[in-house]
Design a protein around this motif. Structure first.
Motif, short mmCIF file in Angstrom:
data_model
loop_
_atom_site.label_atom_id
_atom_site.label_comp_id
_atom_site.label_asym_id
_atom_site.label_seq_id
_atom_site.Cartn_x
_atom_site.Cartn_y
_atom_site.Cartn_z
N TRP A 126 0.84 -1.21 0.00
CA TRP A 126 0.00 0.00 0.00
C TRP A 126 0.87 1.26 0.00
N PHE A 138 -0.41 3.49 -3.32
CA PHE A 138 -1.87 3.46 -3.16
C PHE A 138 -2.35 4.37 -2.05
N TRP A 139 -1.46 4.73 -1.14
CA TRP A 139 -1.82 5.66 -0.07
C TRP A 139 -2.26 7.00 -0.63
N LYS A 140 -1.83 7.30 -1.85
CA LYS A 140 -2.20 8.57 -2.46
C LYS A 140 -3.68 8.64 -2.84
N GLU A 141 -4.36 7.49 -2.87
CA GLU A 141 -5.78 7.47 -3.19
C GLU A 141 -6.63 8.01 -2.04
N VAL A 142 -6.05 8.11 -0.87
CA VAL A 142 -6.81 8.55 0.30
C VAL A 142 -7.10 10.05 0.19
N PRO A 143 -8.36 10.45 0.26
CA PRO A 143 -8.70 11.87 0.11
C PRO A 143 -8.24 12.70 1.31
N ASP A 166 -9.02 -4.18 -2.55
CA ASP A 166 -10.46 -3.96 -2.72
C ASP A 166 -11.10 -3.55 -1.39
N ARG A 224 -10.07 0.04 -0.34
CA ARG A 224 -10.75 1.02 -1.19
C ARG A 224 -12.22 1.15 -0.81
N LEU A 281 -12.48 3.23 2.29
CA LEU A 281 -12.32 4.66 2.00
C LEU A 281 -13.60 5.24 1.39
N GLN A 282 -14.25 4.49 0.50
CA GLN A 282 -15.52 4.94 -0.05
C GLN A 282 -16.56 5.13 1.05
#
Length: 359
Positions: free
Chosen positions: A81, A86-91, A348, A351, A354-355
């Motif tokens: 991660w 992938f940590w950059k996907e966190v808003p 998955d 993610r 986070l959603q």
């Protein structure tokens, strides 16, 4: 870089990869030193990586190594991660905290339990008034032999089958695994007081999680279920907001020990339950992500033999080395396809969490 490269062959390698990946991501790091003496002479610590705005109202919190030897899986996920971005996907509205090797003794020594033989996920109880496992005295002689020879596993299997025939499978599962507070030398021992790892969890949660509006927790485990499949186990009681959120976030692809839909029995003293209770005013949505490795009889055999080794055997003997290899195999599959399945399900799941946090 392949997913497999993010997994490690030892606690030391896992810790090094985690620290490197966290530093490269720009995470703030904190180290909690465990004073226990590891049989291999390794320095032990739990490491925490934090990313994002500390004032953000929501958090993704992950744990690896709650059950020591299971830490290879969660560590590999945390490293992938961080290292692969992938940590950059966190808003911006969500901060993230990754707790690596919360039970470093067990991780480093290839044992499921802590330096005090405590099962950390049974330790979060009121020890002045611990739960009573009425079935434990009946199953303890079967699962905790004082001698180990080539016929011990067959004798154990026969004893378990006799118990199941008389009391039923789930009675066995709960008597054996739900947690016991009588026998410090037995398996699934919940301790007589909070252990170092529990106290460290309390410190981390108190420091990083107080005042949050929402918290998603994912605790990585191995040893139950079909090989490579990640079962999302909801620790919240049914008919609670946390249970409803988890079922919603994960599209119903989750299970509950309380409803009989999980491979896990109902447990006592779980870490995730304590986090939920401790953070009043925070919407906590917590799951354990449990991955299968080997058939259950082999996993139980590894657990019981390792318990015998700790109290009655010789770690440096041929039998001791054989037992430790069986423990590794029971909780970590050093195979590329298994690691890929671990990562795909974990990605998955994180993610989806986070959603859920940003709806």
């Amino acid at each position: 870089m392949s997913v497999s490269s993010h997994f490690s062959a030892s606690y030391e390698e896992a810790r090094s990869k985690f620290l490197d990946a966290a530093a490269a991501a720009g995470a703030t790091l904190e180290r909690f030193d465990n004073p226990a003496e590891n049989p291999r002479g390794v320095d032990l610590s739990t490491d925490v990586a934090r990313l994002g705005d500390p004032a953000a109202p929501a958090m993704l919190l992950t744990f690896s190594g709650t059950h020591g030897a299971e830490g290879f899986c969660g560590s590999g996920v945390q490293v992938a991660w961080l290292a692969d971005g992938f940590w950059k996907e966190v808003p911006d509205s969500v901060q993230q905290v990754h707790v690596h090797a919360i039970n470093p003794y067990g991780f480093a020594s290839l044992s499921r339990t802590t330096e005090d033989n405590i099962d950390l996920n049974r330790n979060f109880v009121d020890h002045a008034n611990p739960p009573v496992n009425e079935g434990w005295p009946k199953i303890q002689p079967v699962l905790c032999p004082t001698e180990w020879n080539d016929g011990t596993l067959d004798q154990m299997k026969a004893g378990v089958e006799a118990f199941v025939e008389e009391h039923g499978f789930w009675a066995f599962r709960e008597a054996a695994t739900s947690g016991q507070y009588r026998d410090p030398k037995g398996i699934f021992y919940g301790g007589s007081a909070p252990g170092w790892s529990r106290r460290t969890v309390e410190t981390i949660v108190g420091k990083y999680c107080k005042g949050l509006k929402q918290l998603a927790v994912i605790d990585y485990h191995t040893g139950l279920g079909p090989r490579g499949f990640g079962e999302r186990i909801i620790d919240h009681l049914p008919d609670t907001p946390g249970y409803g959120r988890a079922m919603d976030w994960y599209g119903g692809d989750a299970s509950s020990p309380y409803l009989g839909t999980s491979t896990s029995a109902k447990l006592t003293g779980q870490m995730l339950d304590w986090i939920d209770r401790a953070l009043t005013g925070t919407e906590v949505t917590a799951i354990a992500l449990e991955y299968g490795t080997e058939p259950e009889d082999k996993v139980i055999g590894a657990l019981t033999s390792d318990n015998w080794l700790r109290f009655h055997g010789d770690l440096s003997s041929a039998r001791g080395r054989e037992i430790k290899q069986k423990v590794r195999d029971a909780f970590y599959q050093d195979a590329n396809d298994w690691k890929q399945m671990i990562w795909d399900r974990a990605l998955d799941t994180q993610r989806l969490a986070l959603q859920g946090l940003t709806r």
